[in-house]
Design an enzyme around this catalytic site. Structure first.
Site, PDB file in Angstrom:
ATOM      1  CB  CYS A  35     -23.613 -37.749   4.105  1.00 45.25           C
ATOM      2  SG  CYS A  35     -24.333 -37.416   2.506  1.00 45.25           S
ATOM      3  CG  HIS A  40     -21.517 -41.444   4.118  1.00 33.10           C
ATOM      4  ND1 HIS A  40     -22.812 -41.778   3.795  1.00 33.10           N
ATOM      5  CD2 HIS A  40     -21.162 -40.425   3.299  1.00 33.10           C
ATOM      6  CE1 HIS A  40     -23.220 -40.993   2.819  1.00 33.10           C
ATOM      7  NE2 HIS A  40     -22.238 -40.168   2.491  1.00 33.10           N
ATOM      8  CG  ASN A  64     -24.072 -40.551  -0.671  1.00 32.28           C
ATOM      9  OD1 ASN A  64     -24.711 -40.734   0.354  1.00 32.28           O
ATOM     10  ND2 ASN A  64     -23.210 -39.561  -0.830  1.00 32.28           N
TER      11      ASN A  64
HETATM   12  N1  ACO Z   1     -20.735 -39.430 -16.568  1.00 37.53           N
HETATM   13  C1  ACO Z   1     -19.756 -39.146 -17.455  1.00 37.53           C
HETATM   14  N2  ACO Z   1     -18.900 -38.129 -17.290  1.00 37.53           N
HETATM   15  C2  ACO Z   1     -19.019 -37.368 -16.183  1.00 37.53           C
HETATM   16  C3  ACO Z   1     -20.027 -37.621 -15.234  1.00 37.53           C
HETATM   17  C4  ACO Z   1     -20.893 -38.684 -15.455  1.00 37.53           C
HETATM   18  N3  ACO Z   1     -21.890 -39.012 -14.615  1.00 37.53           N
HETATM   19  N4  ACO Z   1     -19.903 -36.715 -14.240  1.00 37.53           N
HETATM   20  C5  ACO Z   1     -18.864 -35.928 -14.562  1.00 37.53           C
HETATM   21  N5  ACO Z   1     -18.342 -36.326 -15.742  1.00 37.53           N
HETATM   22  C6  ACO Z   1     -17.215 -35.747 -16.451  1.00 37.53           C
HETATM   23  C7  ACO Z   1     -16.954 -34.320 -16.059  1.00 37.53           C
HETATM   24  O1  ACO Z   1     -17.791 -33.453 -16.815  1.00 37.53           O
HETATM   25  C8  ACO Z   1     -15.510 -34.155 -16.426  1.00 37.53           C
HETATM   26  O2  ACO Z   1     -15.395 -33.938 -17.810  1.00 37.53           O
HETATM   27  P1  ACO Z   1     -14.310 -32.907 -18.380  1.00 37.53           P
HETATM   28  O3  ACO Z   1     -12.987 -33.460 -17.955  1.00 37.53           O
HETATM   29  O4  ACO Z   1     -14.561 -32.960 -19.834  1.00 37.53           O
HETATM   30  O5  ACO Z   1     -14.649 -31.594 -17.749  1.00 37.53           O
HETATM   31  C9  ACO Z   1     -14.915 -35.524 -16.104  1.00 37.53           C
HETATM   32  O6  ACO Z   1     -16.024 -36.443 -16.066  1.00 37.53           O
HETATM   33  C10 ACO Z   1     -14.165 -35.583 -14.813  1.00 37.53           C
HETATM   34  O7  ACO Z   1     -14.962 -34.981 -13.819  1.00 37.53           O
HETATM   35  P2  ACO Z   1     -14.452 -34.856 -12.317  1.00 37.53           P
HETATM   36  O8  ACO Z   1     -15.508 -34.172 -11.522  1.00 37.53           O
HETATM   37  O9  ACO Z   1     -13.082 -34.308 -12.271  1.00 37.53           O
HETATM   38  O10 ACO Z   1     -14.397 -36.408 -11.965  1.00 37.53           O
HETATM   39  P3  ACO Z   1     -13.879 -37.087 -10.646  1.00 37.53           P
HETATM   40  O11 ACO Z   1     -12.939 -38.146 -10.951  1.00 37.53           O
HETATM   41  O12 ACO Z   1     -13.524 -36.080  -9.599  1.00 37.53           O
HETATM   42  O13 ACO Z   1     -15.182 -37.840 -10.155  1.00 37.53           O
HETATM   43  C11 ACO Z   1     -16.950 -37.647  -8.565  1.00 37.53           C
HETATM   44  C12 ACO Z   1     -16.348 -37.115  -9.844  1.00 37.53           C
HETATM   45  C13 ACO Z   1     -17.356 -39.078  -8.751  1.00 37.53           C
HETATM   46  C14 ACO Z   1     -18.175 -36.800  -8.210  1.00 37.53           C
HETATM   47  C15 ACO Z   1     -15.885 -37.548  -7.444  1.00 37.53           C
HETATM   48  O14 ACO Z   1     -15.304 -36.277  -7.411  1.00 37.53           O
HETATM   49  C16 ACO Z   1     -16.465 -37.849  -6.116  1.00 37.53           C
HETATM   50  O15 ACO Z   1     -16.917 -38.921  -5.856  1.00 37.53           O
HETATM   51  N6  ACO Z   1     -16.395 -36.893  -5.193  1.00 37.53           N
HETATM   52  C17 ACO Z   1     -16.935 -37.052  -3.888  1.00 37.53           C
HETATM   53  C18 ACO Z   1     -18.344 -36.699  -3.996  1.00 37.53           C
HETATM   54  C19 ACO Z   1     -19.090 -37.352  -2.917  1.00 37.53           C
HETATM   55  O16 ACO Z   1     -18.886 -38.491  -2.594  1.00 37.53           O
HETATM   56  N7  ACO Z   1     -19.961 -36.564  -2.349  1.00 37.53           N
HETATM   57  C20 ACO Z   1     -20.736 -36.981  -1.322  1.00 37.53           C
HETATM   58  C21 ACO Z   1     -19.884 -37.083  -0.080  1.00 37.53           C
HETATM   59  S1  ACO Z   1     -20.495 -36.188   1.181  1.00 37.53           S
HETATM   60  C22 ACO Z   1     -22.032 -36.703   1.171  1.00 37.53           C
HETATM   61  O17 ACO Z   1     -22.215 -37.871   1.066  1.00 37.53           O
HETATM   62  C23 ACO Z   1     -23.072 -35.705   1.250  1.00 37.53           C
END
Ligand code: ACO
Length: 327
Positions: A116, A253, A283
């Site tokens: 990214c 980004h 993304n």
């Molecule tokens: N739909 C519904 N529920 C979901 C989904 C989904 N698509 N994905 C995860 N969940 C659930 C999980 O299973 C979890 O359930 P649980 O509590 O029963 O275990 C709950 O939602 C919370 O999951 P978390 O992973 O804690 O959710 P969070 O608020 O952290 O959001 C996310 C997840 C959106 C991935 C966030 O962590 C994020 O954006 N992180 C950065 C990731 C990113 O941007 N990566 C790329 C950057 S670097 C690059 O671009 C290569």
């Protein structure tokens, strides 16, 4: 040309595949909802490449748009650098296929792999080559087909990414005063391979002989992204002798709206000065910064003379920033 040089950005362009996939459509494939995706990420839809559309096709379309915007003929391009983590094939480089499709047989073309952060890496490397006199006109492209490396059964990753491409044209010009010059004023790159397991693809030619799927520890990535991005933006501003308040537009980004908000807050910048496209593009990895740039240039928000801070963070981890005076 003698004396110090600066790379001016004389045009930009982008390309998005025709097919749009909504959150509702995704909720028919995995257990998710439009509400969850919008609340946690800000993403409402993403573009997905057609079966017969390759990364080099997306990249070439973006390059053509950027050349047209710059008013430059492809024959003037002496260097093509493509940032991508989703090449058409393991080799040759996508950049060589863009070169072929543009009908160019002179100069050099190669790919940069920083996931990214790829566009910032490619911009920084190309800028250094232009300033070293290796090319007078260069194309820097970010292009991805992340839909091809997504595990469409994994709701924690497949909802986050999309396909697309963006490009800029750099031109060597004599450098003057950094306070008033147009072009790339400063850039800074970082990486730390200890974080490999936070964000990676579980396949490759030398490990599994397969392409593999993207795997991510989202929460960890989020935390590091905010820290690293705020820190590299500070470094770039410092190097060029500017302050956050001088920045007209942050062109970040587009990983997650909450990362954009947290980073802007850390820098003391209002969201009104941050270009946000993650809602429509999701993304798109290395394509997201030039896609956001092209969106804000073409809709008239970014104007000649504006100071832009581009920043990105990606797998590796890699991260970087670039300060650009537009126009
Ligand atoms: N739909 C519904 N529920 C979901 C989904 C989904 N698509 N994905 C995860 N969940 C659930 C999980 O299973 C979890 O359930 P649980 O509590 O029963 O275990 C709950 O939602 C919370 O999951 P978390 O992973 O804690 O959710 P969070 O608020 O952290 O959001 C996310 C997840 C959106 C991935 C966030 O962590 C994020 O954006 N992180 C950065 C990731 C990113 O941007 N990566 C790329 C950057 S670097 C690059 O671009 C290569």
């Amino acid at each position: 040309m003698s004396g110090a040089l600066r790379s001016r950005i004389i045009g930009c362009g982008s390309y998005l595949p025709q097919r749009v996939m909504s959150n509702d459509e995704l909720s028919e494939i995995v257990e998710t909802s439009d509400e969850w995706i919008v609340e946690r990420t800000g993403i409402r839809q993403r573009h997905v490449a057609a079966e017969d559309e390759k990364t080099s096709d997306l990249a070439t379309n973006a390059a053509r748009a950027a050349l047209a915007h710059a008013g430059i003929d492809a024959s003037e391009v002496e260097l093509i650098v493509v940032a991508t983590a989703t090449p058409d094939d393991t080799f040759p480089a996508v950049a060589t296929q863009v070169q072929r499709k543009l009908g160019i047989t002179h100069g050099a073309a190669f790919d940069v792999q920083a996931v990214c952060s790829g566009f910032i890496y490619a911009l920084s490397v190309t800028d250094a080559m232009v300033r070293a006199g290796q090319a007078k006109v260069a194309l820097v492209i970010g292009a991805e087909t992340f839909s091809r490396i997504l595990d469409w059964q994994d709701r924690t990753t497949c909802v986050l990414f999309g396909d697309g491409a963006g490009a800029v044209v750099l031109k060597a010009e004599p450098a003057g005063d950094i306070r008033t010059d147009r072009g790339v004023l400063a850039s800074r790159l970082h990486s730390d391979g200890r974080y490999r397991d936070m964000l990676y693809v579980d396949g490759g030619p030398s490990s599994t002989r397969t392409t593999g799927f993207l795997r991510m520890k989202g929460r960890e990535v989020f935390r590091h992204a905010v820290e690293n991005l705020a820190s590299v933006v500070g470094e770039v501003l410092n190097e060029a002798g500017f302050e956050a308040k001088d920045v007209d537009w942050v062109v970040p980004h587009q990983a997650n709206r909450r990362i954009l908000e947290s980073t802007a807050k850390k820098l003391g910048l209002p969201m009104e000065r941050v270009v946000v496209t993650v809602d429509r593009h999701a993304n798109t990895s290395a394509a997201s910064v030039p896609l956001a740039l092209d969106t804000a240039v073409k809709d008239g928000r970014i104007k000649p003379g504006d100071l832009l801070m581009m920043e990105a963070m990606g797998g590796g981890f890699t991260w970087g920033g670039a300060l650009v005076r537009w126009g």
